[in-house]
Design a protein around this motif. Structure first.
Motif, mmCIF file in Angstrom:
data_model
loop_
_atom_site.group_PDB
_atom_site.id
_atom_site.type_symbol
_atom_site.label_atom_id
_atom_site.label_comp_id
_atom_site.label_asym_id
_atom_site.label_seq_id
_atom_site.Cartn_x
_atom_site.Cartn_y
_atom_site.Cartn_z
ATOM 1 N N ALA A 144 2.802 7.049 1.050
ATOM 2 C CA ALA A 144 2.501 5.746 1.652
ATOM 3 C C ALA A 144 0.990 5.479 1.712
ATOM 4 O O ALA A 144 0.573 4.332 1.575
ATOM 5 C CB ALA A 144 3.116 5.670 3.054
ATOM 6 N N LYS A 145 0.168 6.527 1.888
ATOM 7 C CA LYS A 145 -1.274 6.313 1.919
ATOM 8 C C LYS A 145 -1.753 5.692 0.609
ATOM 9 O O LYS A 145 -2.576 4.785 0.602
ATOM 10 C CB LYS A 145 -2.018 7.639 2.133
ATOM 11 N N MET A 148 -0.660 2.175 0.473
ATOM 12 C CA MET A 148 -1.438 1.339 1.397
ATOM 13 C C MET A 148 -2.827 1.049 0.848
ATOM 14 O O MET A 148 -3.330 -0.058 0.976
ATOM 15 C CB MET A 148 -1.497 1.998 2.784
ATOM 16 N N TYR A 149 -3.465 2.052 0.234
ATOM 17 C CA TYR A 149 -4.812 1.742 -0.243
ATOM 18 C C TYR A 149 -4.781 0.856 -1.479
ATOM 19 O O TYR A 149 -5.622 -0.029 -1.614
ATOM 20 C CB TYR A 149 -5.697 2.992 -0.380
ATOM 21 N N TYR A 151 -2.635 -1.413 -2.074
ATOM 22 C CA TYR A 151 -2.338 -2.780 -1.623
ATOM 23 C C TYR A 151 -3.613 -3.471 -1.118
ATOM 24 O O TYR A 151 -3.891 -4.622 -1.480
ATOM 25 C CB TYR A 151 -1.262 -2.771 -0.539
ATOM 26 N N SER A 152 -4.412 -2.773 -0.315
ATOM 27 C CA SER A 152 -5.683 -3.360 0.142
ATOM 28 C C SER A 152 -6.562 -3.733 -1.051
ATOM 29 O O SER A 152 -7.216 -4.767 -1.051
ATOM 30 C CB SER A 152 -6.454 -2.367 1.020
ATOM 31 N N ARG A 153 -6.582 -2.854 -2.047
ATOM 32 C CA ARG A 153 -7.389 -3.125 -3.245
ATOM 33 C C ARG A 153 -6.884 -4.372 -3.967
ATOM 34 O O ARG A 153 -7.680 -5.248 -4.317
ATOM 35 C CB ARG A 153 -7.343 -1.898 -4.161
ATOM 36 N N LYS A 155 -5.215 -6.846 -2.789
ATOM 37 C CA LYS A 155 -5.501 -8.048 -1.990
ATOM 38 C C LYS A 155 -6.976 -8.412 -2.050
ATOM 39 O O LYS A 155 -7.336 -9.592 -2.128
ATOM 40 C CB LYS A 155 -5.105 -7.834 -0.516
ATOM 41 N N ASP A 183 8.698 6.085 1.706
ATOM 42 C CA ASP A 183 7.821 5.139 2.395
ATOM 43 C C ASP A 183 6.933 4.366 1.421
ATOM 44 O O ASP A 183 6.648 3.188 1.646
ATOM 45 C CB ASP A 183 6.949 5.866 3.428
ATOM 46 N N LYS A 186 9.213 1.728 0.061
ATOM 47 C CA LYS A 186 9.448 0.720 1.102
ATOM 48 C C LYS A 186 8.252 -0.214 1.232
ATOM 49 O O LYS A 186 8.391 -1.428 1.313
ATOM 50 C CB LYS A 186 9.626 1.423 2.454
ATOM 51 N N PHE A 187 7.062 0.400 1.302
ATOM 52 C CA PHE A 187 5.850 -0.383 1.522
ATOM 53 C C PHE A 187 5.616 -1.346 0.359
ATOM 54 O O PHE A 187 5.314 -2.514 0.560
ATOM 55 C CB PHE A 187 4.648 0.561 1.704
ATOM 56 N N TYR A 191 5.678 -5.463 0.670
ATOM 57 C CA TYR A 191 4.491 -6.266 0.392
ATOM 58 C C TYR A 191 4.491 -6.825 -1.044
ATOM 59 O O TYR A 191 3.474 -7.308 -1.521
ATOM 60 C CB TYR A 191 3.218 -5.466 0.675
ATOM 61 N N ILE B 113 6.929 -0.045 7.416
ATOM 62 C CA ILE B 113 7.225 1.391 7.500
ATOM 63 C C ILE B 113 6.777 1.929 8.861
ATOM 64 O O ILE B 113 6.042 1.257 9.590
ATOM 65 C CB ILE B 113 6.541 2.210 6.369
ATOM 66 N N LYS B 145 -11.412 4.263 -0.261
ATOM 67 C CA LYS B 145 -9.956 4.462 -0.289
ATOM 68 C C LYS B 145 -9.424 4.683 1.125
ATOM 69 O O LYS B 145 -8.378 4.158 1.494
ATOM 70 C CB LYS B 145 -9.589 5.683 -1.140
ATOM 71 N N MET B 148 -9.532 1.483 2.972
ATOM 72 C CA MET B 148 -8.492 0.566 2.500
ATOM 73 C C MET B 148 -7.117 0.957 3.014
ATOM 74 O O MET B 148 -6.328 0.104 3.403
ATOM 75 C CB MET B 148 -8.521 0.476 0.965
ATOM 76 N N TYR B 149 -6.816 2.271 3.042
ATOM 77 C CA TYR B 149 -5.468 2.597 3.509
ATOM 78 C C TYR B 149 -5.349 2.425 5.024
ATOM 79 O O TYR B 149 -4.319 1.973 5.517
ATOM 80 C CB TYR B 149 -4.967 3.944 2.980
ATOM 81 N N SER B 152 -4.641 -1.271 5.727
ATOM 82 C CA SER B 152 -3.223 -1.623 5.511
ATOM 83 C C SER B 152 -2.367 -1.131 6.670
ATOM 84 O O SER B 152 -1.455 -1.815 7.123
ATOM 85 C CB SER B 152 -2.698 -0.991 4.215
#
Lengths: 272, 272
Positions: A144-145, A148-149, A151-153, A155, A183, A186-187, A191, B113, B145, B148-149, B152
């Protein structure tokens, strides 16, 4: 007949799993069934799954060299290391085979910071920012990490890339050569960005993209580590590259004539 | 007099830097100047910065034991390892000292999540989700990184935590014991979440929070690695914990009476 899984659990051997796995790698149904029969006669005590699969692969090799190479595809992906660059090059070539133009290793300005983009891919309608996550062990998953990163990138890049390629739809993809954790999946779903791994998604995982167009990595061929590293350094990452490239070039990298002929023969058998 | 920096560059020795660093660690101006004079007389050839700082520390030790311990604060932080847990516990205690109630190691549901939250902290007006990033080497920085994570994660948690603690303001903090890269800082500023590292932000970095209220980690005391690991395992992470805890408890962990007296004396000198 019992098998020992990689996590140490013991369970009943399932012939259908082995048969499917052999068929997926290009064996005929008959070949797969015959090999599975041989294995069942041969194995008398609880045996690690990987031993069974290695045995099956060796049996398949005897009947069908190119199937055996495909059978090793997942393992071959692990040899595209140790750095992440060959995998990025490899995935760019996959994108090209599916009709995208690509740029690798570029820096694009985002809303707040600059980002290294592994592969930026375009077709008529779409611009795709691809983040490649390479693992040299099948036991490592993208978690998931990572989701998550990236996704931020995606965006942070979105507005600038939409403006720069203003007639195209913008997508962010996360691509890994191993597993995605539950996860992470899921994430990415939640998103709405594309995440792709080995056997995920079921209808279009990395192995499907590869097999559908025979886009095998160079690492399915029998190459020793030192020669392999030289080839990867010159961005020769696909099995087709071996057919395409001149003998002179390969000789200059230190491969002898016998090895070159052997590799080209292997590659043709695989791709023909 | 020339010094060799950690990256190998040679530059002129700057007395003001050494003086400031000694003062920051609790030396008086006079002590700092005297030590710097001694060093300048002593060092005749280009010398690594770290050698000079070690020398200065030893000189300071002679005059002022508790200053010398504070001087080692950054290094002491690196001994709060090898896992990230002691640092999370440590930072929770910092938050408590600044008026927050805290929970550690909890799982909260986000929009998409579930998330493990290192420290969840509350005061009258605010609920803070803290992500602790611990490095056991000063050369490791928390990079974009990481920023960013965690962003999120903060966003995924935001709605649910706002609903759960509906009268409080919601904040996400990233806290690291080393440096934040420039991009990590840029990203956190641009997306308006708090990032805190060593000497960052200048007016409220981790070392400031520690020094202002003497919230020294247990690792500033002279403890051997095996005893330290036992103390950390029992969540004894602050120098004050050594004063608070009974001799019997410390004996049961295998420390002898002499060592216990020595540690308590050190802790009192430091905190008194």
């Amino acid at each position: 007949m019992k098998v020992i899984k990689s996590n140490g659990e013991i369970e009943d051997f399932r012939a259908d799993k082995l048969i499917n796995s052999l068929i997926r790698s290009g064996a005929s149904i008959e070949e797969a069934q015959e090999i599975t029969n041989i294995i069942q006669l041969k194995i008398t005590k609880p045996t690690p799954t990987r031993t069974i699969y290695r045995l099956a692969k060796n049996l398949l090799k005897r009947t069908n060299i190119s199937s055996s190479m495909k059978y090793s595809l997942k393992k071959a992906m692990m040899r595209l290391g140790p750095s992440g660059y060959p995998f990025e090059r490899f995935f760019a070539k996959i994108m090209q085979a599916y009709g995208f133009e690509t740029e690798v290793d570029i820096v694009e300005e985002g809303r707040c910071i600059n980002h290294e983009i592994d592969v930026l891919a375009f077709n008529k309608n779409t611009v795709v920012s691809v983040e490649c996550k390479y693992h040299s062990s099948a036991f490592r998953a993208s978690d998931a990490k990572v989701a998550m990163y990236v996704y931020s990138r995606f965006k942070d890049l979105e507005d600038k890339l939409k403006k720069k390629y203003h007639k195209k739809r913008y997508e962010g993809w996360l691509v890994t050569n191993t597993r995605l954790t539950i996860d992470a999946i899921k994430f990415s779903r939640c998103y709405s960005f594309k995440a792709m791994g080995w056997r995920y998604p079921e209808d279009g995982g990395l192995e499907k993209l590869i097999e559908k167009k025979k886009l095998y990595p160079i690492t399915v061929l029998s190459i020793k580590q030192d020669s392999l590293q030289k080839l990867l350094k010159h961005e020769l990452v696909m099995a087709t590259d071996i057919i395409r490239i001149s003998n002179e070039f390969l000789e200059n990298l230190g491969l002898n004539q016998r090895k070159i002929n052997q590799l080209k023969k292997q590659a043709r058998a695989l791709l023909g």
